[in-house]
Design an enzyme around this catalytic site. Structure first.
Site, PDB file in Angstrom:
ATOM      1  N   GLU A 103       4.041   2.154 -19.195  1.00  0.00           N
ATOM      2  CA  GLU A 103       4.996   2.141 -18.082  1.00  0.00           C
ATOM      3  C   GLU A 103       4.306   2.477 -16.775  1.00  0.00           C
ATOM      4  O   GLU A 103       3.257   3.127 -16.752  1.00  0.00           O
ATOM      5  CB  GLU A 103       6.117   3.159 -18.350  1.00  0.00           C
ATOM      6  CG  GLU A 103       7.461   2.545 -18.665  1.00  0.00           C
ATOM      7  CD  GLU A 103       8.118   1.810 -17.498  1.00  0.00           C
ATOM      8  OE1 GLU A 103       7.420   1.244 -16.633  1.00  0.00           O
ATOM      9  OE2 GLU A 103       9.349   1.786 -17.457  1.00  0.00           O
ATOM     10  N   ASP A 104       4.927   2.050 -15.691  1.00  0.00           N
ATOM     11  CA  ASP A 104       4.407   2.393 -14.378  1.00  0.00           C
ATOM     12  C   ASP A 104       4.719   3.844 -14.023  1.00  0.00           C
ATOM     13  O   ASP A 104       3.856   4.601 -13.604  1.00  0.00           O
ATOM     14  CB  ASP A 104       4.958   1.428 -13.308  1.00  0.00           C
ATOM     15  CG  ASP A 104       6.489   1.253 -13.377  1.00  0.00           C
ATOM     16  OD1 ASP A 104       7.131   1.907 -14.216  1.00  0.00           O
ATOM     17  OD2 ASP A 104       7.019   0.452 -12.585  1.00  0.00           O
ATOM     18  N   ASP A 107      10.447   8.432 -13.710  1.00  0.00           N
ATOM     19  CA  ASP A 107      11.149   9.014 -12.559  1.00  0.00           C
ATOM     20  C   ASP A 107      12.232   9.936 -13.119  1.00  0.00           C
ATOM     21  O   ASP A 107      11.952  11.077 -13.471  1.00  0.00           O
ATOM     22  CB  ASP A 107      11.698   7.858 -11.709  1.00  0.00           C
ATOM     23  CG  ASP A 107      12.366   8.309 -10.427  1.00  0.00           C
ATOM     24  OD1 ASP A 107      12.189   9.461 -10.041  1.00  0.00           O
ATOM     25  OD2 ASP A 107      13.066   7.495  -9.805  1.00  0.00           O
ATOM     26  N   PHE A 156       9.565   8.005  -2.813  1.00  0.00           N
ATOM     27  CA  PHE A 156       9.595   6.626  -3.302  1.00  0.00           C
ATOM     28  C   PHE A 156       8.253   5.963  -3.019  1.00  0.00           C
ATOM     29  O   PHE A 156       7.833   5.843  -1.867  1.00  0.00           O
ATOM     30  CB  PHE A 156      10.735   5.834  -2.671  1.00  0.00           C
ATOM     31  CG  PHE A 156      11.012   4.573  -3.436  1.00  0.00           C
ATOM     32  CD1 PHE A 156      11.781   4.599  -4.596  1.00  0.00           C
ATOM     33  CD2 PHE A 156      10.463   3.368  -3.043  1.00  0.00           C
ATOM     34  CE1 PHE A 156      12.008   3.444  -5.336  1.00  0.00           C
ATOM     35  CE2 PHE A 156      10.676   2.198  -3.782  1.00  0.00           C
ATOM     36  CZ  PHE A 156      11.453   2.249  -4.920  1.00  0.00           C
ATOM     37  N   ARG A 169       4.304  -5.005  -4.723  1.00  0.00           N
ATOM     38  CA  ARG A 169       3.717  -4.857  -6.058  1.00  0.00           C
ATOM     39  C   ARG A 169       2.213  -5.130  -6.036  1.00  0.00           C
ATOM     40  O   ARG A 169       1.466  -4.612  -6.852  1.00  0.00           O
ATOM     41  CB  ARG A 169       4.349  -5.848  -7.041  1.00  0.00           C
ATOM     42  CG  ARG A 169       5.779  -5.536  -7.421  1.00  0.00           C
ATOM     43  CD  ARG A 169       6.162  -6.346  -8.657  1.00  0.00           C
ATOM     44  NE  ARG A 169       7.604  -6.481  -8.808  1.00  0.00           N
ATOM     45  CZ  ARG A 169       8.369  -5.603  -9.440  1.00  0.00           C
ATOM     46  NH1 ARG A 169       7.856  -4.510  -9.963  1.00  0.00           N
ATOM     47  NH2 ARG A 169       9.668  -5.807  -9.557  1.00  0.00           N
TER      48      ARG A 169
HETATM   49  P1  IMP Z   1      13.662   6.089 -14.318  1.00  0.00           P
HETATM   50  O1  IMP Z   1      14.650   5.506 -15.282  1.00  0.00           O
HETATM   51  O2  IMP Z   1      14.397   6.801 -13.201  1.00  0.00           O
HETATM   52  O3  IMP Z   1      12.662   6.992 -14.958  1.00  0.00           O
HETATM   53  O4  IMP Z   1      12.866   4.904 -13.617  1.00  0.00           O
HETATM   54  C1  IMP Z   1      13.070   3.579 -13.965  1.00  0.00           C
HETATM   55  C2  IMP Z   1      12.307   2.605 -13.135  1.00  0.00           C
HETATM   56  O5  IMP Z   1      12.606   2.787 -11.763  1.00  0.00           O
HETATM   57  C3  IMP Z   1      10.786   2.702 -13.199  1.00  0.00           C
HETATM   58  O6  IMP Z   1      10.250   2.061 -14.337  1.00  0.00           O
HETATM   59  C4  IMP Z   1      10.416   1.966 -11.931  1.00  0.00           C
HETATM   60  O7  IMP Z   1      10.391   0.584 -12.141  1.00  0.00           O
HETATM   61  C5  IMP Z   1      11.534   2.353 -10.995  1.00  0.00           C
HETATM   62  N1  IMP Z   1      11.092   3.434 -10.097  1.00  0.00           N
HETATM   63  C6  IMP Z   1      11.282   4.749 -10.225  1.00  0.00           C
HETATM   64  N2  IMP Z   1      10.713   5.439  -9.208  1.00  0.00           N
HETATM   65  C7  IMP Z   1      10.140   4.495  -8.421  1.00  0.00           C
HETATM   66  C8  IMP Z   1       9.364   4.572  -7.206  1.00  0.00           C
HETATM   67  O8  IMP Z   1       9.076   5.628  -6.632  1.00  0.00           O
HETATM   68  N3  IMP Z   1       8.952   3.367  -6.707  1.00  0.00           N
HETATM   69  C9  IMP Z   1       9.220   2.172  -7.286  1.00  0.00           C
HETATM   70  N4  IMP Z   1       9.933   2.069  -8.416  1.00  0.00           N
HETATM   71  C10 IMP Z   1      10.375   3.222  -8.984  1.00  0.00           C
END
Ligand code: IMP
Length: 183
Positions: A103-104, A107, A156, A169
């Site tokens: 995963e990237d 969050d 962000f 990206r």
């Molecule tokens: P989560 O479910 O909140 O953990 O995050 C889900 C998705 O939100 C990640 O896989 C990212 O694709 C996107 N995301 C979360 N934080 C960021 C950020 O700071 N920049 C860009 N995409 C984000």
């Protein structure tokens, strides 16, 4: 492109291309040790994990398989809702496989928490998580990620696969998006 190419949209460079490359190499040495003698299936989460997956897979000094999933978190903007829909499912049967989700970013943790239990229900031998970035302050669910590249502040960020509205990206580094871009 580099952060300097879109400098007006960014407030700071958080991680340079070189820092990312070095950290991925270190994670690969750990993964090689941990999975020695076992087959390994990398599962990348589209689209954000494309860069991490490409660099991680090529840095590993062993054979792996790769598959991809696309999930969509309901709701737009910069917040994850935790309600996840599969947009593209895997082509691979997970029964008996050692799975590493690539995963990237972690969050809130909501997407990965859902994804991990979804994959676990398919009968794999193991499911672990490798995330390039984690925002500890944003966690709504504690995610046990075995490999984490960098812990970053709750801002962000874009670049190295991470987008805002599908942009940025292709940045080589990871930078903080300037609030005026999404305000
Ligand atoms: P989560 O479910 O909140 O953990 O995050 C889900 C998705 O939100 C990640 O896989 C990212 O694709 C996107 N995301 C979360 N934080 C960021 C950020 O700071 N920049 C860009 N995409 C984000």
């Amino acid at each position: 492109m580099e952060s300097a190419d879109v400098a007006n949209d960014l407030t700071e460079v958080l991680l340079t291309e070189q820092q990312i490359r070095d950290r991925i190499a270190a994670m690969c040495r750990e993964i090689e040790r941990d999975y020695e003698g076992r087959d390994l299936l990398l599962i990348g989460v589209l689209k954000g994990a494309v860069m991490v997956m490409a660099d991680l897979a090529r840095e590993l000094k062993r054979d792996v398989e790769m598959d991809w999933m696309a999930v969509s978190s309901y709701g737009a903007g910069t917040q994850s809702s935790g309600v996840v829909r599969i947009v593209k499912d895997l082509d691979t049967d997970l029964a008996g496989r050692h799975v590493l989700i690539v995963e990237d970013i972690v969050d809130s943790g909501l997407t990965l928490s859902w994804l991990r239990s979804n994959l676990q229900s398919r009968g794999p031998a193991s499911v672990e998580i490798c995330a390039l970035l984690r925002k500890p302050e944003a966690a709504k669910i504690e995610i046990d990620a075995r490999y984490v590249g960098f812990e970053i502040p709750n801002a962000f960020v874009v670049g190295y696969g991470l987008d805002y509205a599908e942009r940025y990206r292709n940045l080589r580094d990871v930078s903080v998006l300037a609030p005026h871009v999404y305000a």
